[in-house]
Write an enzyme that holds these catalytic residues in place. Structure first.
Site, short mmCIF file in Angstrom:
data_model
loop_
_atom_site.label_atom_id
_atom_site.label_comp_id
_atom_site.label_asym_id
_atom_site.label_seq_id
_atom_site.Cartn_x
_atom_site.Cartn_y
_atom_site.Cartn_z
N ALA A 159 0.85 -1.19 0.00
CA ALA A 159 0.00 0.00 0.00
C ALA A 159 0.89 1.24 0.00
CB ALA A 159 -0.89 -0.01 1.24
N LYS A 160 0.41 2.31 -0.62
CA LYS A 160 1.19 3.55 -0.62
C LYS A 160 0.83 4.33 0.64
CE LYS A 160 1.97 5.51 -4.76
NZ LYS A 160 3.33 5.14 -5.15
N ILE A 161 1.29 3.81 1.77
CA ILE A 161 1.02 4.42 3.06
C ILE A 161 2.02 5.55 3.29
CG2 ILE A 161 1.05 4.02 5.56
CD1 ILE A 161 0.08 1.14 4.95
#
Ligand SMILES: Cc1ncc(COP(=O)(O)O)c(C=O)c1O
Length: 321
Positions: A159-161
């Protein structure tokens, strides 16, 4: 380095279309302190001949974004179709006729001290003019950095956290300071994961090789596009398997893929030439195919694209500036 964005550019914030200069958050916002946001990145390419702008796989990006927001329990209350409509509307309102980058960002919006998250969430969509991220025309020199890729057991790399990008920032800073164009990160087990903001591919013995999702990589949409192009257009065998660091030194070709870097050839790694030290034939072909497909010049791949200036029915989301 991209130019500063004009404050009058229209963005989608707080369920409205507003100038960027008016889209403000509190200094106490949870995501600002604790990195509790999830973003994505979508490219749009202007094509002069067709006089249209094409968003590249917007629905796939929004689907990934919404799904990955779920990891952090950040709810985005719109469908991928509605989010795509907002994006088209933003491009139109800004009358963009150049290459651009779309940045959706959802985040924990509570304004208070304390890391325990609650259910207050917000999201925004920004569209900015955007040229080349890295100048890779002559090929890049990449370096393996001392920082390791974050593990799925700590912060999921798929995920692009927001907070996870400290890992990428540390890696690219180290690489740049050591004279490299881009960083390659290894996993804790010592396998090749990916670059600071792109996926990695090797060509070896006629096969295209890339680390699998289980090696703490972002499941890149460009990675997926390039694998499809390689299989269907070049009839290449594509293998997802773990890659050792030393395999970087013995492969024939290497390149990075990503929304920002597109298909970026790597001609040197850790001060060693990759293959002949020139951009390889498979890399060159895939780069060409990807560019053509993303600019709407290949009929077979038009299904990836959303044309912005062709009439689109029923805009319904949000209010006028
Ligand atoms: C860490 C990382 N890996 C890979 C990618 C490439 O993913 P995509 O092709 O979906 O842009 C990105 C860029 O967004 C990234 O930040």
């Amino acid at each position: 380095m991209q130019a500063e964005v004009n404050q009058n550019v229209v963005v989608y914030f707080d369920n409205q279309y507003v100038p960027l200069g008016e889209a403000r958050v509190s200094i106490l916002t949870h995501a600002l302190h604790y990195g509790t946001g999830v973003f994505d990145g979508i490219r749009g390419y202007w094509d002069d001949k067709q006089h249209d702008l094409f968003l590249v796989r917007p629905q796939d990006h929004y689907q990934r974004w919404k799904t990955n927001c779920g990891i952090l329990r950040v709810d985005v209350p719109l469908t991928t179709e509605e989010l795509t409509e907002i994006t088209v509307e933003l491009v139109r309102r800004n009358r963009f006729q150049s290459n651009l980058y779309v940045r959706p960002l959802a985040y924990k919006s509570a304004e208070r001290i304390g890391v325990i998250p609650d259910d207050r969430n917000a999201f925004a969509v920004m569209v900015v003019p955007f040229g080349d991220y890295l100048d890779s025309r002559k090929g890049l020199h990449a370096g393996v950095v001392s920082w390791r890729r974050i593990e799925d057991t700590a912060i999921p790399a798929r995920a692009k956290i927001c907070g996870a990008y400290v890992n990428s920032a540390l890696a690219s800073d180290e690489a740049r300071r050591n004279g490299f164009d881009e960083a390659i990160l290894l996993t804790e087990a010592g396998h090749v994961a990916e670059a600071a903001s792109s996926n990695i591919f090797l060509v070896r013995r006629g096969k295209l090789i890339t680390p699998p999702a289980s090696e703490n990589i972002l499941e890149g949409i460009t990675r997926d596009s390039v694998m499809e192009l390689a299989r269907k257009e070049l009839r290449l065998e594509v293998v997802e398997r773990p890659v050792d660091r030393s395999e970087l030194y013995v492969c024939d070709e290497m390149f990075f893929t990503g929304t920002m870097v597109e298909v970026a050839p790597v001609v040197r790694v850790d001060h060693r030439p990759v293959g002949s030290g020139q951009i390889g034939p498979v890399t060159a072909e895939l780069r060409h195919l990807y560019t053509q497909a993303a600019h709407g010049r290949l009929e077979a791949w038009r299904q990836w694209l959303m044309p912005v200036y062709e009439p689109v029915a029923n805009f319904s989301v949000g209010s006028a500036v």
